[in-house]
Motif scaffolding. Structure first.
Motif, PDB file in Angstrom:
ATOM      1  N   SER A 133      36.597  19.722   0.772  1.00  0.00           N
ATOM      2  CA  SER A 133      35.702  18.728   1.362  1.00  0.00           C
ATOM      3  C   SER A 133      36.539  17.695   2.095  1.00  0.00           C
ATOM      4  CB  SER A 133      34.884  18.040   0.270  1.00  0.00           C
ATOM      5  OG  SER A 133      35.652  17.068  -0.388  1.00  0.00           O
ATOM      6  N   ASP A 134      35.881  16.663   2.565  1.00  0.00           N
ATOM      7  CA  ASP A 134      36.589  15.545   3.164  1.00  0.00           C
ATOM      8  C   ASP A 134      37.196  14.670   2.060  1.00  0.00           C
ATOM      9  OD1 ASP A 134      37.289  13.757   5.265  1.00  0.00           O
ATOM     10  OD2 ASP A 134      35.593  12.500   4.723  1.00  0.00           O
ATOM     11  N   GLY A 135      36.663  14.857   0.832  1.00  0.00           N
ATOM     12  CA  GLY A 135      37.122  14.009  -0.271  1.00  0.00           C
ATOM     13  C   GLY A 135      36.743  12.562  -0.066  1.00  0.00           C
ATOM     14  N   SER A 163      24.735  16.657 -17.157  1.00  0.00           N
ATOM     15  CA  SER A 163      25.497  15.584 -16.505  1.00  0.00           C
ATOM     16  C   SER A 163      25.848  15.971 -15.071  1.00  0.00           C
ATOM     17  CB  SER A 163      26.776  15.351 -17.329  1.00  0.00           C
ATOM     18  OG  SER A 163      27.448  14.205 -16.887  1.00  0.00           O
ATOM     19  N   GLY A 164      26.034  14.955 -14.246  1.00  0.00           N
ATOM     20  CA  GLY A 164      26.525  15.188 -12.885  1.00  0.00           C
ATOM     21  C   GLY A 164      25.460  15.665 -11.921  1.00  0.00           C
ATOM     22  N   GLU A 165      25.932  16.247 -10.831  1.00  0.00           N
ATOM     23  CA  GLU A 165      25.048  16.559  -9.716  1.00  0.00           C
ATOM     24  C   GLU A 165      24.035  17.662 -10.047  1.00  0.00           C
ATOM     25  OE1 GLU A 165      26.849  17.862  -5.906  1.00  0.00           O
ATOM     26  OE2 GLU A 165      25.471  16.398  -5.066  1.00  0.00           O
ATOM     27  N   CYS A 196      32.257  32.046 -17.830  1.00  0.00           N
ATOM     28  CA  CYS A 196      30.929  31.557 -17.416  1.00  0.00           C
ATOM     29  C   CYS A 196      30.008  31.411 -18.627  1.00  0.00           C
ATOM     30  CB  CYS A 196      30.341  32.549 -16.410  1.00  0.00           C
ATOM     31  SG  CYS A 196      28.783  32.004 -15.726  1.00  0.00           S
ATOM     32  N   LEU A 197      29.364  30.261 -18.741  1.00  0.00           N
ATOM     33  CA  LEU A 197      28.344  30.097 -19.780  1.00  0.00           C
ATOM     34  C   LEU A 197      27.159  30.973 -19.391  1.00  0.00           C
ATOM     35  CD1 LEU A 197      27.148  28.315 -22.230  1.00  0.00           C
ATOM     36  CD2 LEU A 197      25.991  27.074 -20.398  1.00  0.00           C
ATOM     37  N   THR A 198      26.858  31.989 -20.206  1.00  0.00           N
ATOM     38  CA  THR A 198      25.765  32.907 -19.833  1.00  0.00           C
ATOM     39  C   THR A 198      24.546  32.775 -20.742  1.00  0.00           C
ATOM     40  OG1 THR A 198      27.025  34.589 -21.019  1.00  0.00           O
ATOM     41  CG2 THR A 198      27.121  34.650 -18.605  1.00  0.00           C
ATOM     42  N   GLY A 222      32.109  23.529 -16.854  1.00  0.00           N
ATOM     43  CA  GLY A 222      32.338  23.192 -15.447  1.00  0.00           C
ATOM     44  C   GLY A 222      33.484  22.210 -15.272  1.00  0.00           C
ATOM     45  N   ALA A 223      34.383  22.532 -14.348  1.00  0.00           N
ATOM     46  CA  ALA A 223      35.544  21.664 -14.078  1.00  0.00           C
ATOM     47  C   ALA A 223      35.460  21.054 -12.688  1.00  0.00           C
ATOM     48  CB  ALA A 223      36.844  22.455 -14.258  1.00  0.00           C
ATOM     49  N   GLY A 224      34.268  20.568 -12.328  1.00  0.00           N
ATOM     50  CA  GLY A 224      34.114  19.757 -11.119  1.00  0.00           C
ATOM     51  C   GLY A 224      34.451  18.317 -11.473  1.00  0.00           C
ATOM     52  N   ASN A 271      28.996  23.498   5.150  1.00  0.00           N
ATOM     53  CA  ASN A 271      29.243  22.115   4.764  1.00  0.00           C
ATOM     54  C   ASN A 271      30.409  21.606   5.611  1.00  0.00           C
ATOM     55  OD1 ASN A 271      29.393  19.682   3.125  1.00  0.00           O
ATOM     56  ND2 ASN A 271      28.330  20.860   1.570  1.00  0.00           N
ATOM     57  N   GLY A 272      30.930  20.431   5.318  1.00  0.00           N
ATOM     58  CA  GLY A 272      32.034  19.879   6.128  1.00  0.00           C
ATOM     59  C   GLY A 272      33.254  19.584   5.292  1.00  0.00           C
ATOM     60  N   MET A 273      34.417  19.651   5.928  1.00  0.00           N
ATOM     61  CA  MET A 273      35.690  19.411   5.218  1.00  0.00           C
ATOM     62  C   MET A 273      36.676  18.750   6.177  1.00  0.00           C
ATOM     63  SD  MET A 273      38.154  22.510   3.976  1.00  0.00           S
ATOM     64  CE  MET A 273      39.700  22.399   4.854  1.00  0.00           C
ATOM     65  N   ALA A 322      32.694  21.509  -6.383  1.00  0.00           N
ATOM     66  CA  ALA A 322      32.208  21.716  -5.011  1.00  0.00           C
ATOM     67  C   ALA A 322      32.952  20.874  -3.983  1.00  0.00           C
ATOM     68  CB  ALA A 322      30.718  21.409  -4.959  1.00  0.00           C
ATOM     69  N   GLY A 323      33.544  19.751  -4.420  1.00  0.00           N
ATOM     70  CA  GLY A 323      34.149  18.878  -3.414  1.00  0.00           C
ATOM     71  C   GLY A 323      35.603  19.204  -3.093  1.00  0.00           C
ATOM     72  N   THR A 324      36.138  20.282  -3.681  1.00  0.00           N
ATOM     73  CA  THR A 324      37.571  20.565  -3.493  1.00  0.00           C
ATOM     74  C   THR A 324      37.891  20.881  -2.039  1.00  0.00           C
ATOM     75  OG1 THR A 324      37.538  21.429  -5.726  1.00  0.00           O
ATOM     76  CG2 THR A 324      39.483  21.925  -4.426  1.00  0.00           C
ATOM     77  N   CYS A 328      32.601  15.884 -12.369  1.00  0.00           N
ATOM     78  CA  CYS A 328      31.880  15.427 -13.562  1.00  0.00           C
ATOM     79  C   CYS A 328      32.539  15.972 -14.823  1.00  0.00           C
ATOM     80  CB  CYS A 328      30.416  15.883 -13.466  1.00  0.00           C
ATOM     81  SG  CYS A 328      29.481  15.522 -14.940  1.00  0.00           S
ATOM     82  N   GLY A 329      32.748  17.294 -14.870  1.00  0.00           N
ATOM     83  CA  GLY A 329      33.333  17.923 -16.059  1.00  0.00           C
ATOM     84  C   GLY A 329      34.746  17.435 -16.316  1.00  0.00           C
ATOM     85  N   LEU A 330      35.546  17.303 -15.246  1.00  0.00           N
ATOM     86  CA  LEU A 330      36.945  16.886 -15.427  1.00  0.00           C
ATOM     87  C   LEU A 330      37.023  15.459 -15.972  1.00  0.00           C
ATOM     88  CD1 LEU A 330      38.697  18.383 -12.254  1.00  0.00           C
ATOM     89  CD2 LEU A 330      39.048  19.078 -14.630  1.00  0.00           C
ATOM     90  N   SER A 382      24.913  24.379  -7.692  1.00  0.00           N
ATOM     91  CA  SER A 382      24.864  25.730  -7.143  1.00  0.00           C
ATOM     92  C   SER A 382      24.750  26.796  -8.225  1.00  0.00           C
ATOM     93  CB  SER A 382      26.119  25.982  -6.294  1.00  0.00           C
ATOM     94  OG  SER A 382      26.076  25.145  -5.160  1.00  0.00           O
ATOM     95  N   ALA A 383      24.833  26.388  -9.502  1.00  0.00           N
ATOM     96  CA  ALA A 383      24.803  27.352 -10.611  1.00  0.00           C
ATOM     97  C   ALA A 383      23.356  27.731 -10.930  1.00  0.00           C
ATOM     98  CB  ALA A 383      25.484  26.752 -11.826  1.00  0.00           C
ATOM     99  N   ARG A 384      22.726  28.418  -9.988  1.00  0.00           N
ATOM    100  CA  ARG A 384      21.293  28.705 -10.140  1.00  0.00           C
ATOM    101  C   ARG A 384      21.015  29.647 -11.307  1.00  0.00           C
ATOM    102  NH1 ARG A 384      20.630  29.302  -3.643  1.00  0.00           N
ATOM    103  NH2 ARG A 384      20.369  27.085  -3.256  1.00  0.00           N
ATOM    104  N   ASP A 385      21.961  30.586 -11.543  1.00  0.00           N
ATOM    105  CA  ASP A 385      21.771  31.511 -12.665  1.00  0.00           C
ATOM    106  C   ASP A 385      21.776  30.728 -13.988  1.00  0.00           C
ATOM    107  OD1 ASP A 385      24.434  30.821 -12.284  1.00  0.00           O
ATOM    108  OD2 ASP A 385      25.238  32.830 -12.627  1.00  0.00           O
ATOM    109  N   THR A 386      22.662  29.758 -14.097  1.00  0.00           N
ATOM    110  CA  THR A 386      22.759  28.973 -15.334  1.00  0.00           C
ATOM    111  C   THR A 386      21.513  28.087 -15.500  1.00  0.00           C
ATOM    112  OG1 THR A 386      25.120  28.889 -14.846  1.00  0.00           O
ATOM    113  CG2 THR A 386      24.357  27.548 -16.674  1.00  0.00           C
ATOM    114  N   ILE A 387      21.073  27.500 -14.405  1.00  0.00           N
ATOM    115  CA  ILE A 387      19.884  26.643 -14.476  1.00  0.00           C
ATOM    116  C   ILE A 387      18.667  27.475 -14.905  1.00  0.00           C
ATOM    117  CG2 ILE A 387      18.262  25.276 -13.058  1.00  0.00           C
ATOM    118  CD1 ILE A 387      20.830  24.215 -11.609  1.00  0.00           C
TER     119      ILE A 387
END
Ligand SMILES: Cc1cc2nc3c(=O)[nH]c(=O)nc-3n(C[C@H](O)[C@H](O)[C@H](O)COP(=O)(O)OP(=O)(O)OC[C@H]3O[C@@H](n4cnc5c(N)ncnc54)[C@H](O)[C@@H]3O)c2cc1C
Length: 530
Positions: free
Chosen positions: A164-166, A497-499, A231-233, A103-105, A351-353, A160-162, A107-109, A265-270
């Motif tokens: 967004s309002d940041g 890690s992360g959200e 994708c990690l499957t 993941g490159a959100g 959501n909002g941006m 997810a925040g890309t 947290c990952g970055l 949002s990665a429900r399949d991975t979870i």
């Protein structure tokens, strides 16, 4: 170093020179006594609408700090130590493989950046596209309704925040200097330097996209590698330890250190991780609607006659409903857009941006109500199923478009057929629908009570033509992946890690959790082999 607090400046006389003069007067010193001054925080005090002013906190270095402290015994002048990000002591265990970050959100970055800066050459696998290409997929979705379920508002480089309002504000304390590390990295990578001083820092979606590109390039220049459409499957476990991972159901990668920065949002991975025996639990979150007002109404309410002199105003409101639920505004976007942020076919979320300028005509914010196990059940994945049900209703009620209703019609349980004085501002297609039919009764009733209460705090908040849209379900993760003091799951080598793992909420705290995770890896392993 000395911190000087509560320096008040007339908003019409807001300049560096005036601030400096105020500091000299407050500390009873001359200009030659001042070696350095750095603004730490700038906020607006608008409690009295007839007397709105800026409040500054400033760090100063002086020729004689002891003398200045002796002369000023007030709580507004204190000695401080500078919070700088520490050096990390490397561990001794040899890593067989380069550490893998999924993941490159944020947290990952940030996890990958810290690993790269310390010579650990991370490999990132990101299911979505590079941020440049992702923008096209998202624009295409908003315009034509064609969803790329792997690269969208929730998935893809930047996370997810890309879109967004940041907003970067966080309430966490930061003795270790990690927040400073995050802000400084953002600034080095193109964010405006004001984020390090504002009490409500925000980057804006348009600027954030370039910042992400520059963080990626830093990671690559330091020896990291990023793979997109990856994708990690699945994962392979041996002797209770991670042994390898599977990317896109085909490619096996040997792996002894796996960071899961997958977002919520990665429900399949979870689900895959749950089926593999990773221990997790459900957690409380909040669901609701998003409300749109004219920004002018919010500005007038927050700043009174000074509203034209100040940046677009925000708000944060809370209420306890008669059915004992917390109702609160969430992710308020001044001068923003309500965006279709769906990422799963047949399911709709919003959501909002905002852009950096926050220059759209409307303010928007989620109004959400807390839900927990009593509402969705005991199983760790029950919260996710609860969210999915609401998202599927929203999709059906709007025929795939964002369902929208005026507040007066929401109260009267009637589908709207026209807008009032507020021009709607959406990214994505929208249509009128009855939002009462999407959310459970107890949520609708709590929102209605909350809106009435908020109207007492911001006059006009519950005007009849206020625009509501649904649904907001991803306020925070619905699960927490259990980790120990070393940040490891019950399966060794795996770092949630992360959200998505349930340890942060928002861009800054997710980035911080990524940093902490990298620190745990560095403190345990040496990079000698890599
Ligand atoms: C529209 C919107 C507006 C927001 N506004 C703000 C705001 O203004 N301020 C704020 O603080 N927060 C905001 N948020 C929340 C914020 O974006 C998140 O809290 C934050 O991004 C979480 O960071 P993360 O890195 O933990 O997860 P994410 O940002 O969700 O990143 C997870 C990444 O992992 C990837 N991934 C998932 N599964 C896999 C897999 N199996 N294999 C490979 N890659 C995978 C995803 O594609 C994604 O890029 C907003 C969110 C949205 C959707």
């Amino acid at each position: 170093m000395i911190r000087v607090r509560q320096i008040k400046l007339d908003i019409k006389k807001d300049s560096f020179d005036n601030l400096q003069k105020k500091i000299l007067t407050k500390l009873k010193i001359k200009i030659n006594d001042l070696i350095e001054m750095k603004i730490i925080k700038k906020s607006i005090d608008a409690r009295d609408k007839n007397n709105v002013f800026y409040v500054y906190e400033v760090n100063v270095k002086l020729t004689d700090e002891k003398k200045a402290l002796e002369k000023n015994k007030s709580n507004d002048v204190i000695e401080i130590e500078e919070e700088n990000y520490k050096e990390i002591k490397k561990g001794k265990i040899l890593l067989k493989n380069r550490p893998v970050v999924i993941g490159a959100g944020p947290c990952g970055l940030f996890c990958a950046l810290i690993l790269a800066e310390n010579g650990y050459k991370p490999i990132i696998f990101e299911r979505g596209e590079r941020v440049e290409d992702r923008i096209n997929s998202v624009e295409n979705f908003w315009k034509n309704g064609i969803l790329n379920s792997e690269s969208n508002v929730c998935f893809g480089e930047g996370g997810a925040g890309t879109f967004s309002d940041g907003k970067l504000n966080t309430l966490v304390s930061d003795k270790e200097g990690r927040i400073k590390k995050v802000y400084n990295t953002f600034i080095k990578c193109g964010a405006p330097s004001e984020i390090s001083i504002s009490n409500k820092p925000h980057i804006g979606s348009n600027v954030l996209r370039d910042v992400i590109k520059n963080i990626r390039n830093r990671i690559i220049n330091l020896g990291g590698t990023i793979y997109y459409h990856s994708c990690l499957t699945s994962i392979n476990i041996e002797d209770n330890k991670i042994e390898s991972i599977i990317i896109n159901k085909r490619k096996k990668i040997p792996c002894d250190t796996l960071v899961l920065a997958i977002g919520h949002s990665a429900r399949d991975t979870i689900k895959m991780l749950y089926d593999k025996g990773i221990i997790m639990e459900s957690k409380a979150f909040a669901v609701g609607l998003r409300v749109q007002h004219k920004q002018e109404l919010i500005n007038n309410s927050q700043y009174g006659k000074f509203s034209k002199l100040l940046p677009p105003a925000s708000y944060k409101l809370t209420y306890q409903s008669s059915n004992k639920r917390g109702v609160y505004t969430f992710c308020m976007c001044p001068g923003g857009y309500v965006v279709d942020s769906s990422c799963e076919k047949g399911h709709l979320i919003i959501n909002g941006m905002s852009n950096h300028e926050r220059d759209s005509e409307n303010a928007n914010s989620a109004i959400v109500v807390t839900v927990d196990k009593k509402d969705f059940g005991e199983n760790p994945l029950d919260g996710i199923e609860y969210q999915r049900k609401l998202e599927a209703y929203a999709y059906r009620k709007g025929n795939g478009k964002i369902p929208v209703q005026l507040y007066s019609d929401y109260i009267n349980n009637k589908t709207s057929d026209h807008f009032g004085s507020i021009k709607p501002v959406f990214k994505g297609n929208y249509t009128f629908a009855n939002l009462n039919e999407i959310l459970p009764y107890y949520i609708n009733e709590s929102i209605k009570e909350g809106m009435k209460d908020f109207d007492k705090k911001i006059n006009g908040f519950a005007n009849p033509d206020t625009i509501l849209a649904g649904v907001e379900t991803r306020t925070s993760s619905a699960v927490r992946i259990i980790r120990d003091k070393d940040f490891l799951t019950n399966i060794k080598g795996i770092y949630p890690s992360g959200e998505g793992a349930g340890y942060s909420g928002g861009i800054t705290t997710s980035a911080i959790d990524g940093i902490k995770t990298a620190e745990k890896i560095i403190e345990r392993y040496t990079n000698r082999n890599l």
